[in-house]
Design a protein around this motif. Structure first.
Motif, PDB file in Angstrom:
ATOM      1  N   PRO A  45       2.233   4.866   0.876  1.00  0.00           N
ATOM      2  CA  PRO A  45       2.211   5.576   2.160  1.00  0.00           C
ATOM      3  C   PRO A  45       1.118   6.647   2.243  1.00  0.00           C
ATOM      4  O   PRO A  45       0.481   6.816   3.278  1.00  0.00           O
ATOM      5  CB  PRO A  45       3.594   6.206   2.269  1.00  0.00           C
ATOM      6  N   MET A  70       0.861  -1.173   0.000  1.00  0.00           N
ATOM      7  CA  MET A  70       0.000   0.000   0.000  1.00  0.00           C
ATOM      8  C   MET A  70       0.905   1.233   0.000  1.00  0.00           C
ATOM      9  O   MET A  70       1.891   1.297   0.707  1.00  0.00           O
ATOM     10  CB  MET A  70      -0.921  -0.038   1.217  1.00  0.00           C
ATOM     11  N   ARG A 111      -2.152   5.005   2.798  1.00  0.00           N
ATOM     12  CA  ARG A 111      -2.203   4.547   4.199  1.00  0.00           C
ATOM     13  C   ARG A 111      -2.600   5.692   5.129  1.00  0.00           C
ATOM     14  O   ARG A 111      -3.404   5.517   6.039  1.00  0.00           O
ATOM     15  CB  ARG A 111      -0.823   3.982   4.574  1.00  0.00           C
ATOM     16  N   GLU A 160      -6.293   6.403   4.826  1.00  0.00           N
ATOM     17  CA  GLU A 160      -7.058   5.374   5.530  1.00  0.00           C
ATOM     18  C   GLU A 160      -7.076   5.636   7.041  1.00  0.00           C
ATOM     19  O   GLU A 160      -8.115   5.531   7.700  1.00  0.00           O
ATOM     20  CB  GLU A 160      -6.438   4.003   5.238  1.00  0.00           C
TER      21      GLU A 160
END
Length: 174
Positions: free
Chosen positions: A3, A1, A6, A9
């Motif tokens: 950064p 994934m 991430r 999220e």
């Protein structure tokens, strides 16, 4: 994934699980006083005007004074003249001796005790509930400028210091 994905999220999860901000509460300013009853009427006096509340103390009569001057009492080594507030105003008291209390008012360095029918404890009123008191016995009118309304009932503010400064209060000799 990636950064950055991430971080997005984590930010989304944080928003979903975050607590709501506290509600903005309206600040209400209160006025506090000592509630008391006199001649069947409820009043309140500013807390700063009443230094003490006593059960009626043992009194020593003083000759040559008006009938509403009940006498002097020794309160912790200080002589306190005690006056019948209803008698001073020319009104009958509507209470028995057991319920009566003495409001001690300190003016400069002098203490004065005012006998009232009953003490109704500390009373608190929202400042924005101040009202003009209209229907009041003329005997009280000189010492009451305003009051507070709470639960459909008016509580006139009795200005004890104004009473103590009044010429008729100071003329106690017969």
């Amino acid at each position: 994934m990636h950064p950055f994905a991430r971080l997005l999220e984590i930010a989304e999860r944080s928003r979903r699980n975050a607590s709501a901000l506290p509600q903005q509460v309206e600040v209400v300013t209160y006025w506090r006083g000592v509630g008391f009853m006199l001649a069947g009427q409820n009043f309140v006096a500013d807390m700063t005007e009443v230094s003490e509340i006593l059960q009626p103390p043992r009194l020593t009569k003083v000759p040559g004074v008006r009938s509403w001057v009940l006498g002097v009492a020794n309160v912790r080594g200080r002589l306190v003249p005690v006056m019948d507030l209803a008698g001073l105003l020319g009104l009958p008291s509507k209470a028995n001796w057991r319920s009566r209390r003495v409001l001690v008012v300190e003016q400069d360095d002098h203490l004065t005790g005012l006998l009232v029918d009953a003490v109704l404890g500390m009373q608190q009123f929202a400042v924005d509930r101040a009202v003009r008191v209209e229907s009041l016995d003329p005997a009280f009118a000189r010492y009451v400028e305003h009051g507070f309304e709470r639960d459909g009932r008016d509580w006139p503010v009795f200005q004890l210091r104004e009473l103590i400064r009044a010429p008729e209060f100071l003329q106690i000799a017969v």
